[in-house]
Design a protein around this motif. Sequence first.
Motif, PDB file in Angstrom:
ATOM      1  N   TRP A  34       0.824  -1.209   0.000  1.00 28.73           N
ATOM      2  CA  TRP A  34       0.000   0.000   0.000  1.00 28.73           C
ATOM      3  C   TRP A  34       0.857   1.257   0.000  1.00 28.73           C
ATOM      4  CZ3 TRP A  34      -0.824   3.933   3.702  1.00 28.73           C
ATOM      5  CH2 TRP A  34      -1.995   4.679   3.549  1.00 28.73           C
ATOM      6  N   GLY A  35       2.017   1.160   0.656  1.00 28.25           N
ATOM      7  CA  GLY A  35       2.911   2.300   0.743  1.00 28.25           C
ATOM      8  C   GLY A  35       4.160   1.952   1.523  1.00 28.25           C
ATOM      9  N   TYR A  36       4.941   2.971   1.841  1.00 28.61           N
ATOM     10  CA  TYR A  36       6.185   2.786   2.589  1.00 28.61           C
ATOM     11  C   TYR A  36       6.323   3.907   3.615  1.00 28.61           C
ATOM     12  CZ  TYR A  36       7.513  -0.285  -1.277  1.00 28.61           C
ATOM     13  OH  TYR A  36       7.536  -1.290  -2.221  1.00 28.61           O
ATOM     14  N   GLU A  37       6.809   3.553   4.788  1.00 32.75           N
ATOM     15  CA  GLU A  37       7.147   4.571   5.769  1.00 32.75           C
ATOM     16  C   GLU A  37       8.618   4.914   5.628  1.00 32.75           C
ATOM     17  OE1 GLU A  37       7.239   5.491  10.597  1.00 32.75           O
ATOM     18  OE2 GLU A  37       6.542   3.541   9.867  1.00 32.75           O
ATOM     19  N   ALA A  38       8.917   6.211   5.570  1.00 34.47           N
ATOM     20  CA  ALA A  38      10.297   6.680   5.518  1.00 34.47           C
ATOM     21  C   ALA A  38      10.832   6.791   6.944  1.00 34.47           C
ATOM     22  CB  ALA A  38      10.379   8.030   4.816  1.00 34.47           C
ATOM     23  N   LEU A  39      11.981   6.183   7.188  1.00 39.22           N
ATOM     24  CA  LEU A  39      12.575   6.134   8.521  1.00 39.22           C
ATOM     25  C   LEU A  39      13.984   6.722   8.481  1.00 39.22           C
ATOM     26  CD1 LEU A  39      11.530   2.437   9.200  1.00 39.22           C
ATOM     27  CD2 LEU A  39      10.447   4.454  10.197  1.00 39.22           C
ATOM     28  N   VAL A  40      14.283   7.592   9.408  1.00 42.84           N
ATOM     29  CA  VAL A  40      15.601   8.217   9.469  1.00 42.84           C
ATOM     30  C   VAL A  40      16.649   7.191   9.887  1.00 42.84           C
ATOM     31  CG1 VAL A  40      17.002   9.928  10.693  1.00 42.84           C
ATOM     32  CG2 VAL A  40      14.693  10.505   9.946  1.00 42.84           C
ATOM     33  N   ARG A  41      17.792   7.246   9.226  1.00 45.51           N
ATOM     34  CA  ARG A  41      18.934   6.402   9.560  1.00 45.51           C
ATOM     35  C   ARG A  41      20.217   7.223   9.459  1.00 45.51           C
ATOM     36  NH1 ARG A  41      15.431   3.747  11.220  1.00 45.51           N
ATOM     37  NH2 ARG A  41      14.914   1.565  10.786  1.00 45.51           N
ATOM     38  N   GLY A  42      21.272   6.721  10.084  1.00 46.22           N
ATOM     39  CA  GLY A  42      22.573   7.350   9.949  1.00 46.22           C
ATOM     40  C   GLY A  42      23.126   7.147   8.555  1.00 46.22           C
ATOM     41  N   PRO A  43      24.237   7.801   8.226  1.00 45.79           N
ATOM     42  CA  PRO A  43      24.773   7.741   6.860  1.00 45.79           C
ATOM     43  C   PRO A  43      25.196   6.352   6.415  1.00 45.79           C
ATOM     44  CG  PRO A  43      26.293   8.880   8.334  1.00 45.79           C
ATOM     45  CD  PRO A  43      25.004   8.720   9.081  1.00 45.79           C
ATOM     46  N   GLN A  44      25.474   5.456   7.362  1.00 46.75           N
ATOM     47  CA  GLN A  44      25.829   4.073   7.032  1.00 46.75           C
ATOM     48  C   GLN A  44      24.745   3.088   7.481  1.00 46.75           C
ATOM     49  OE1 GLN A  44      28.484   3.588   5.150  1.00 46.75           O
ATOM     50  NE2 GLN A  44      28.895   5.795   5.279  1.00 46.75           N
ATOM     51  N   GLY A  45      23.543   3.597   7.706  1.00 43.50           N
ATOM     52  CA  GLY A  45      22.444   2.737   8.125  1.00 43.50           C
ATOM     53  C   GLY A  45      22.292   2.635   9.629  1.00 43.50           C
ATOM     54  N   GLU A  46      22.971   3.473  10.383  1.00 45.63           N
ATOM     55  CA  GLU A  46      22.859   3.445  11.840  1.00 45.63           C
ATOM     56  C   GLU A  46      21.429   3.781  12.268  1.00 45.63           C
ATOM     57  OE1 GLU A  46      27.011   5.163  10.821  1.00 45.63           O
ATOM     58  OE2 GLU A  46      24.934   5.310  10.088  1.00 45.63           O
ATOM     59  N   SER A  47      21.102   3.492  13.518  1.00 48.52           N
ATOM     60  CA  SER A  47      19.746   3.650  14.033  1.00 48.52           C
ATOM     61  C   SER A  47      19.285   5.105  13.982  1.00 48.52           C
ATOM     62  CB  SER A  47      19.667   3.159  15.478  1.00 48.52           C
ATOM     63  OG  SER A  47      20.374   4.041  16.340  1.00 48.52           O
ATOM     64  N   ALA A  48      17.954   5.270  14.015  1.00 55.62           N
ATOM     65  CA  ALA A  48      17.391   6.616  14.068  1.00 55.62           C
ATOM     66  C   ALA A  48      17.876   7.361  15.307  1.00 55.62           C
ATOM     67  CB  ALA A  48      15.871   6.533  14.058  1.00 55.62           C
TER      68      ALA A  48
END
Length: 256
Positions: A34-48
């Motif tokens: 249905w859609g996607y939620e955008a989630l903040v991550r660090g520049p190398q994929g680190e946690s929000a």
Amino acid sequence: MAGVCKGCGGGAGLPFEFRMAFQPIVAVNEQRVWGYEALVRGPQGESAQSVLSQLTEDQLYRFDQAARVMAIETAGKLFDDPQARLSINFMPNAVYEPQACIQQSLAAARRSNFPPANLMFEFTENERMSDPAHVEHIVRTYKKLGFLTALDDFGAGYAGLSLLARLQPDLIKVDMELLRDIHLSRPKQVIVAGIASMARELDIRLLAEGVESEAELTVLRAAGIDLFQGYYFSKPGFMSLPDVSAFSAATAARAG
């Protein structure tokens, strides 16, 4: 003219980098994303949290704007379904005037050829709102602009039912802690069934987040929920859209 948001920093940069991850929101009955939620991550994929912990009070406005713009521009490059929604978290306390503060997001949508009508903005019950009337103004403005609005973490934070009655969002995301192992808890089943019944009466759609097992999914579908998000379907894809074809195939096989 909508004006310019003086609190957004005029596009000034932030002293740290961040990227986006995207987690699917699955419409199980329709067997589609249905859609996607955008989630903040660090520049190398680190946690929000690794990003949010660097924020200072005077950076909130710039960060909120920058995160929206990055989410929209990245989605414009990745999405191939013209109907897919993009869900963006925002900080109600970081919006001065919604008509002005939304202008950078609309400009990003134009640059990226992303349909503004496919945007959904989530605000969380977990953030204590210093001015509920201001939040209500934001939600009403976004609705008038054609965006969907969602109340995240419902059942876990502040105000609860009174906030729901006041804001009337298009969608409620039921908090994952209330859903965890729901197949083993009669009280949780009764509470979620009550939320589902209430949402139907208010014409609000429910989304179950944090679903991790087929047992949880079965109980939640029986309660009438049809939108889902969680590791059972897919982990977030870092600057990419994760594959949910294995779930879709399994669902189709069970239905057949």
